[in-house]
Scaffold this active site. Structure first.
Site, PDB file in Angstrom:
ATOM      1  N   ASN A   1      -9.926  86.539  33.048  1.00 43.35           N
ATOM      2  CA  ASN A   1      -8.496  86.791  33.274  1.00 43.35           C
ATOM      3  C   ASN A   1      -7.847  87.602  32.150  1.00 43.35           C
ATOM      4  OD1 ASN A   1      -6.174  86.122  35.047  1.00 43.35           O
ATOM      5  ND2 ASN A   1      -5.377  85.329  33.126  1.00 43.35           N
TER       6      ASN A   1
ATOM      7  N   TYR B   1      -9.961  81.711  23.765  1.00 46.64           N
ATOM      8  CA  TYR B   1      -8.634  82.291  23.974  1.00 46.64           C
ATOM      9  C   TYR B   1      -8.385  83.413  22.951  1.00 46.64           C
ATOM     10  CZ  TYR B   1      -3.582  82.821  23.713  1.00 46.64           C
ATOM     11  OH  TYR B   1      -2.327  83.345  23.671  1.00 46.64           O
TER      12      TYR B   1
ATOM     13  N   THR C   1      -1.862  87.495  19.785  1.00 44.09           N
ATOM     14  CA  THR C   1      -1.603  86.137  19.275  1.00 44.09           C
ATOM     15  C   THR C   1      -2.133  85.947  17.861  1.00 44.09           C
ATOM     16  OG1 THR C   1      -2.276  83.820  19.580  1.00 44.09           O
ATOM     17  CG2 THR C   1      -3.715  85.457  20.523  1.00 44.09           C
TER      18      THR C   1
ATOM     19  N   PHE D   1       3.322  84.166  16.829  1.00 45.21           N
ATOM     20  CA  PHE D   1       3.028  82.845  16.276  1.00 45.21           C
ATOM     21  C   PHE D   1       3.503  81.828  17.334  1.00 45.21           C
ATOM     22  CE2 PHE D   1       0.988  83.412  12.143  1.00 45.21           C
ATOM     23  CZ  PHE D   1       0.816  84.779  12.239  1.00 45.21           C
ATOM     24  N   ASN D   2       4.132  80.727  16.994  1.00 47.63           N
ATOM     25  CA  ASN D   2       4.399  79.714  18.025  1.00 47.63           C
ATOM     26  C   ASN D   2       5.712  79.976  18.759  1.00 47.63           C
ATOM     27  OD1 ASN D   2       2.268  78.540  16.366  1.00 47.63           O
ATOM     28  ND2 ASN D   2       2.627  76.702  17.573  1.00 47.63           N
TER      29      ASN D   2
HETATM   30  N1  UFG Z   1       0.891  68.888  18.248  1.00 44.70           N
HETATM   31  C1  UFG Z   1       0.935  67.512  18.112  1.00 44.70           C
HETATM   32  N2  UFG Z   1       1.128  66.773  19.241  1.00 44.70           N
HETATM   33  C2  UFG Z   1       1.294  67.331  20.488  1.00 44.70           C
HETATM   34  C3  UFG Z   1       1.257  68.746  20.593  1.00 44.70           C
HETATM   35  C4  UFG Z   1       1.039  69.483  19.448  1.00 44.70           C
HETATM   36  O1  UFG Z   1       0.790  66.969  17.022  1.00 44.70           O
HETATM   37  O2  UFG Z   1       1.454  66.594  21.468  1.00 44.70           O
HETATM   38  C5  UFG Z   1       0.692  69.704  17.036  1.00 44.70           C
HETATM   39  C6  UFG Z   1      -0.559  70.547  17.088  1.00 44.70           C
HETATM   40  O3  UFG Z   1      -1.649  69.838  16.583  1.00 44.70           O
HETATM   41  C7  UFG Z   1      -0.142  71.736  16.217  1.00 44.70           C
HETATM   42  C8  UFG Z   1       1.361  71.860  16.431  1.00 44.70           C
HETATM   43  O4  UFG Z   1       1.776  70.600  16.965  1.00 44.70           O
HETATM   44  O5  UFG Z   1      -0.365  71.439  14.883  1.00 44.70           O
HETATM   45  C9  UFG Z   1       1.727  72.933  17.420  1.00 44.70           C
HETATM   46  O6  UFG Z   1       0.939  72.769  18.586  1.00 44.70           O
HETATM   47  P1  UFG Z   1       1.190  73.590  19.924  1.00 44.70           P
HETATM   48  O7  UFG Z   1       0.195  73.078  20.922  1.00 44.70           O
HETATM   49  O8  UFG Z   1       2.623  73.574  20.255  1.00 44.70           O
HETATM   50  O9  UFG Z   1       0.853  75.067  19.510  1.00 44.70           O
HETATM   51  P2  UFG Z   1      -0.486  75.643  18.869  1.00 44.70           P
HETATM   52  O10 UFG Z   1      -0.161  75.905  17.450  1.00 44.70           O
HETATM   53  O11 UFG Z   1      -1.688  74.853  19.142  1.00 44.70           O
HETATM   54  O12 UFG Z   1      -0.681  76.899  19.802  1.00 44.70           O
HETATM   55  C10 UFG Z   1       0.031  78.053  19.639  1.00 44.70           C
HETATM   56  C11 UFG Z   1       0.111  78.821  20.943  1.00 44.70           C
HETATM   57  C12 UFG Z   1      -1.224  79.337  21.344  1.00 44.70           C
HETATM   58  C13 UFG Z   1      -1.847  80.065  20.217  1.00 44.70           C
HETATM   59  C14 UFG Z   1      -1.911  79.171  19.014  1.00 44.70           C
HETATM   60  C15 UFG Z   1      -2.523  79.812  17.831  1.00 44.70           C
HETATM   61  O13 UFG Z   1       0.639  77.986  21.953  1.00 44.70           O
HETATM   62  O14 UFG Z   1      -1.084  80.194  22.452  1.00 44.70           O
HETATM   63  O15 UFG Z   1      -0.604  78.795  18.669  1.00 44.70           O
HETATM   64  O16 UFG Z   1      -3.133  78.831  17.046  1.00 44.70           O
HETATM   65  F1  UFG Z   1      -3.092  80.445  20.508  1.00 44.70           F
END
Ligand code: UFG
Length: 334
Positions: A96, A145, A121, A173-174
């Site tokens: 995809n 990803y 990303t 970033f986020n």
């Molecule tokens: N987290 C928790 N509990 C939850 C959800 C998240 O503690 O229920 C923490 C995660 O461990 C992380 C932070 O919150 O430390 C942010 O998590 P997210 O899932 O919101 O976002 P990510 O940082 O994992 O992901 C984001 C984007 C992705 C991208 C990634 C790069 O959503 O698309 O950053 O690392 F790939």
């Protein structure tokens, strides 16, 4: 007013829909192509926008659209973005996110459309050795990803060499927050992102929020991220389009605030905004989570004159909370 229509793939998704709204308000002619697997038809609120339901890999459909519109540029959001799922089902992501867009690039080449803005990303960096992360940081993704996105970055560079495609790879970033008026917002199913997940623990849509790891080498032991407001991302897309359409050279830039916020700080921000206490469980680390991801966004400022305007996490959380408390309670009906 820009000459020529813009094709926006994945424009019914979270970041896509906020960008469509901004670009359309700038009186650009927009055509959205979205398969609605994760996107929402209701997220396109401007009647001037043409909506087409379909796949980015459908060459016949693309040919018909490019014949009708003579697009000046493509903004490509359409992608899957669940990191955990990409580890379980990598081929879904390579198909995809990397393979399907080849049909789009083929069609752009055939029709002489040479401007491409790409949703990349920070996941393309993997676990960075130094924070904040600038664009010279080695790109060494740790999941399918991130690799599926990095490969498309490479493909875009090869297309530039071969046929002059100019591209902007915007490394988010986020992404967080929602439109300030609460008319559009974030509606993922399943919802895994931290801010909506914490808010859902308050609305009763989900149970207590689990903190994934409290033993990271950070001041409060929880992961640090750079939460960039979705409307700041939308503005960056508009600036990148202007820049490329006025002859700017290809660029790869980080889009973040430059400021790190920990998981516990997000929970505190939610409590400050809502006045409610968040039910929390302290859990184990989630596989593949780097301790800290914070952008050095100075290159985007130097090249595009772009800076994040939402620097206060309370403001970002407040916008997400108003969407969840709006008329649709944070859910689209279609
Ligand atoms: N987290 C928790 N509990 C939850 C959800 C998240 O503690 O229920 C923490 C995660 O461990 C992380 C932070 O919150 O430390 C942010 O998590 P997210 O899932 O919101 O976002 P990510 O940082 O994992 O992901 C984001 C984007 C992705 C991208 C990634 C790069 O959503 O698309 O950053 O690392 F790939």
């Amino acid at each position: 007013m820009q000459e020529g229509a813009i094709l926006i793939t994945g424009g019914a998704g979270y970041i896509g829909s906020h960008t469509v709204r901004l670009l359309s308000s700038q009186r650009r002619k927009i055509v959205v192509l979205d398969n609605l697997v994760y996107g929402h038809r209701d997220a396109i609120i401007d009647d001037q926008v043409e909506f087409v339901k379909g796949e980015v890999g459908d060459k016949e459909l693309l040919k018909e659209l490019f014949s009708r519109h003579a697009f000046a540029a493509v903004v490509h959001f359409a992608a899957y973005a669940y990191v955990g799922e990409s580890v379980q089902n990598p081929l879904k992501y390579y198909r995809n996110n990397t393979s399907e867009p080849l049909a789009l690039l083929d069609t752009m080449q055939d029709f002489g459309c040479k401007v491409f803005v790409f949703s990349s990303t920070c996941a393309t960096y993997g676990v960075p050795e130094v924070v904040p992360i600038n664009e010279n940081t080695v790109q060494s993704p740790i999941n399918a990803y991130g690799r599926s996105k990095l490969m498309l970055e490479w493909i875009l560079a090869d297309c530039e060499t071969a046929w002059g495609l100019r591209s902007a790879c915007l490394r988010y970033f986020n992404a967080s927050g929602c439109a300030e008026d609460g008319r559009i917002g974030e509606d993922h199913d399943p919802e895994t992102h931290l801010i909506p997940r914490v808010l859902m623990a308050l609305t009763g849509e989900a149970g207590p929020v689990e903190i994934f790891g409290t033993d990271y080498p950070t001041p409060d032991g929880t992961c640090i991220r750079d939460y960039i407001h979705v409307n700041d991302l939308a503005t960056a897309h508009a600036k990148a389009l202007d820049y490329l359409q006025t002859g700017g050279a290809s660029l790869r830039v980080n889009l973040g605030t430059g400021k790190g916020v920990s998981v516990r700080e997000i929970i505190s921000a939610v409590e400050a905004v809502t006045g409610q206490s968040v039910p929390v469980i302290e859990g184990q680390r989630r596989a593949g989570d780097p301790a800290q991801l914070v952008a050095d966004p100075s290159l985007a400022s130097d090249i595009l004159g772009w800076r994040a305007e939402h620097l206060d996490i309370l403001q970002t959380v407040r916008s997400a909370w108003s969407w969840m408390n709006g008329p649709t309670k944070g859910r689209y009906s279609s």
